[in-house]
Scaffold this motif. Structure first.
Motif, mmCIF file in Angstrom:
data_model
loop_
_atom_site.group_PDB
_atom_site.id
_atom_site.type_symbol
_atom_site.label_atom_id
_atom_site.label_comp_id
_atom_site.label_asym_id
_atom_site.label_seq_id
_atom_site.Cartn_x
_atom_site.Cartn_y
_atom_site.Cartn_z
ATOM 1 N N LYS A 10 -5.723 16.269 11.441
ATOM 2 C CA LYS A 10 -4.255 16.333 11.509
ATOM 3 C C LYS A 10 -3.602 15.193 10.735
ATOM 4 O O LYS A 10 -2.484 15.322 10.238
ATOM 5 C CB LYS A 10 -3.798 16.298 12.962
ATOM 6 N N TRP A 11 -4.313 14.051 10.624
ATOM 7 C CA TRP A 11 -3.709 12.885 9.969
ATOM 8 C C TRP A 11 -3.639 13.009 8.456
ATOM 9 O O TRP A 11 -3.027 12.172 7.786
ATOM 10 C CB TRP A 11 -4.461 11.610 10.349
ATOM 11 N N ILE A 12 -4.243 14.070 7.909
ATOM 12 C CA ILE A 12 -4.092 14.331 6.478
ATOM 13 C C ILE A 12 -2.617 14.554 6.142
ATOM 14 O O ILE A 12 -2.140 14.200 5.063
ATOM 15 C CB ILE A 12 -4.926 15.570 6.064
ATOM 16 N N ASN A 13 -1.900 15.129 7.072
ATOM 17 C CA ASN A 13 -0.501 15.473 6.851
ATOM 18 C C ASN A 13 0.373 14.222 6.733
ATOM 19 O O ASN A 13 0.478 13.442 7.681
ATOM 20 C CB ASN A 13 -0.006 16.368 8.002
ATOM 21 N N SER A 14 0.995 14.038 5.573
ATOM 22 C CA SER A 14 1.819 12.842 5.335
ATOM 23 C C SER A 14 3.011 12.763 6.268
ATOM 24 O O SER A 14 3.390 11.677 6.733
ATOM 25 C CB SER A 14 2.300 12.813 3.876
ATOM 26 N N ASN A 15 3.631 13.907 6.544
ATOM 27 C CA ASN A 15 4.795 13.912 7.432
ATOM 28 C C ASN A 15 4.423 13.461 8.840
ATOM 29 O O ASN A 15 5.174 12.716 9.487
ATOM 30 C CB ASN A 15 5.425 15.310 7.487
ATOM 31 N N LEU A 16 3.248 13.892 9.310
ATOM 32 C CA LEU A 16 2.814 13.494 10.651
ATOM 33 C C LEU A 16 2.542 11.993 10.692
ATOM 34 O O LEU A 16 2.923 11.303 11.647
ATOM 35 C CB LEU A 16 1.567 14.273 11.060
ATOM 36 N N LEU A 57 0.845 -1.200 0.000
ATOM 37 C CA LEU A 57 0.000 0.000 0.000
ATOM 38 C C LEU A 57 0.878 1.247 0.000
ATOM 39 O O LEU A 57 1.922 1.285 0.660
ATOM 40 C CB LEU A 57 -0.891 0.047 1.240
ATOM 41 N N PHE A 58 0.451 2.245 -0.742
ATOM 42 C CA PHE A 58 1.139 3.538 -0.737
ATOM 43 C C PHE A 58 0.072 4.616 -0.667
ATOM 44 O O PHE A 58 -0.588 4.935 -1.659
ATOM 45 C CB PHE A 58 1.997 3.704 -1.993
ATOM 46 N N VAL A 59 -0.128 5.161 0.533
ATOM 47 C CA VAL A 59 -1.223 6.099 0.778
ATOM 48 C C VAL A 59 -0.653 7.495 1.018
ATOM 49 O O VAL A 59 -0.026 7.768 2.042
ATOM 50 C CB VAL A 59 -2.065 5.651 1.993
ATOM 51 N N THR A 60 -0.863 8.375 0.058
ATOM 52 C CA THR A 60 -0.390 9.746 0.162
ATOM 53 C C THR A 60 -1.465 10.608 0.842
ATOM 54 O O THR A 60 -2.524 10.115 1.247
ATOM 55 C CB THR A 60 -0.099 10.325 -1.225
ATOM 56 N N GLN A 61 -1.203 11.897 0.894
ATOM 57 C CA GLN A 61 -2.176 12.835 1.467
ATOM 58 C C GLN A 61 -3.484 12.780 0.686
ATOM 59 O O GLN A 61 -4.575 12.861 1.266
ATOM 60 C CB GLN A 61 -1.576 14.243 1.421
ATOM 61 N N THR A 62 -3.398 12.621 -0.624
ATOM 62 C CA THR A 62 -4.592 12.536 -1.470
ATOM 63 C C THR A 62 -5.371 11.255 -1.208
ATOM 64 O O THR A 62 -6.608 11.240 -1.217
ATOM 65 C CB THR A 62 -4.190 12.599 -2.954
ATOM 66 N N HIS A 63 -4.620 10.153 -0.971
ATOM 67 C CA HIS A 63 -5.272 8.850 -0.819
ATOM 68 C C HIS A 63 -5.825 8.605 0.583
ATOM 69 O O HIS A 63 -6.653 7.712 0.762
ATOM 70 C CB HIS A 63 -4.273 7.729 -1.136
#
Length: 402
Positions: A279-285, A254-260
């Motif tokens: 807050k979990w939208i943020n990929s870095n977080l 699985l590869f889930v980015t901010q968009t996914h």
């Protein structure tokens, strides 16, 4: 030439002499896939790669090495002892009608046999010579012995590969040799363009160490920022969930980015409400809390068979597909639909499905051919192309030149 070969052979009419063993053999195979006539020059006892396992049906036999069969599919085999004067003369005669010569001997080895670059150019001034070696043709390490493991280690890729709690992990197969052969092939393409436009040849010096260092996380990140990447196993360095996740019958990638991320939550209706926090939208977080995110996602993926979960992910536009075993790959309906495997016949290996070229041309894949038997094309090359008589060939065999 068949209609398929004519439509898929992008570079027909070029002659390649392939003096490589395992390190540079893929370069010759790729050139063969492009439609070139690749003549593999082997010592009378055979390329050492013929003795490399695994062997068909588990029986060691110089015609049964599966590694050799893959790396030399479609080539022609000519036995020639180039350390003997008659063998050297025959090689130079062939060079006169050759476009590319590939070798992976120790630097200086060909020159020591009076077959160095200058000597070869005397016979074919527009020759493209490709030398594949561990560290290049000069420099302090030029004569160091190299294996695939050493190539990965010295190039820096090995240091960042594997589980962070364990020692570095070498990838399977001979990835450093294959990767270097890809760059060597790329060099041949550019050299051919140069020859067609400027009328000159080239000497391609391909280094395993330098090739492996070209991975972005090895040399570039450190040279640009002085930052050493840490081993992270299958976990992506900058994103989560971006890993391999357990299913009932294997794993899914699985590869889930901010968009996914919102799409994943939609496909996973009973997820923990905590994950709905914006807050979990943020990929870095999410990457910073990968252990938590991955554990949550695993509780979801472990309910499914990998094929069913992959269908669900793709339905929702999320990059997620199974981790295929070799058997899974061969049976994959997509692979079958695109004709990746083709049946070939070999006197020792028998009939088997051989993987073809990874690319298609004009909607067709090139015709698959088996690897040659040792010296299978001696007569074709020596008599048919160099004009030797049957008696001449018999004498060469008696003198162990071929």
């Amino acid at each position: 030439m068949t209609d398929i070969a004519q439509s898929t052979g992008l570079l027909p009419g070029y002659r390649v002499l392939d003096l490589t063993s395992s390190m540079g053999a893929l370069c010759g195979k790729l050139l063969c896939d492009l439609g070139m006539d690749v003549v593999k020059i082997e010592p009378p006892g055979g390329d050492p790669a013929r003795g490399e396992p695994p062997f068909a049906k588990g029986h060691a036999h110089r015609e049964g090495s599966l590694r050799f069969a893959y790396l030399n599919a479609g080539k022609r085999s000519l036995t020639l002892d180039i350390t003997q004067v008659p063998g050297r003369r025959l090689l130079l005669d062939l060079v006169e009608h050759t476009d590319v010569l590939i070798e992976d001997s120790s630097p200086g080895c060909l020159a020591g046999a009076d077959l160095g670059h200058e000597v070869l150019l005397e016979r074919q001034k527009k020759l493209i010579l490709v030398s594949v070696s561990g560290f290049g043709q000069d420099g302090p390490y030029a004569h160091y012995k190299t294996t695939d493991l050493i190539g990965n280690a010295m190039g820096g890729l090995l240091y960042i590969s594997g589980d962070p709690k364990m020692t570095p992990c070498n990838p399977p197969e001979t990835q450093s040799f294959y990767y270097t052969s890809l760059f060597a092939t790329y060099g041949v393409m550019l050299a051919l363009w140069q020859r067609e436009t400027r009328g000159i040849g080239a000497w391609i010096d391909a280094s395993v160490q330098a090739s492996m260092a070209l991975h972005e996380h090895v040399a570039f990140n450190y040279s640009a920022e002085g930052r050493v990447m840490k081993r992270a196993g299958s976990q992506h360095q900058h994103n989560a969930p971006a890993n391999l996740f357990q299913c009932k019958n294997g794993w899914i990638s699985l590869f889930v980015t901010q968009t996914h991320w919102p799409l994943l939550l939609k496909a996973w209706p009973d997820h923990d409400p905590e994950l709905d926090d914006p807050k979990w939208i943020n990929s870095n977080l999410r990457r910073q809390h990968a252990h938590y995110i991955n554990a949550q996602v695993t509780s979801f993926t472990s309910r499914f068979f990998k094929e069913d979960l992959a269908e669900l992910m793709q339905k929702h536009g999320i990059p997620g597909l199974p981790v295929n075993s070799p058997s899974d790959f061969m049976k994959d309906p997509h692979i079958q639909a695109r004709g990746f495997f083709a049946k070939v016949d070999h006197p020792v290996l028998g009939s088997f499905a051989q993987p073809g070229s990874p690319f298609m041309v004009n909607g067709q894949r090139g015709t698959a051919s088996a690897a040659p038997l040792l010296g299978q094309h001696n007569h074709d090359v020596l008599c048919g192309e160099l004009g030797l008589s049957a008696h001449d060939v018999a004498v060469l065999a008696t003198e162990k030149v071929i």
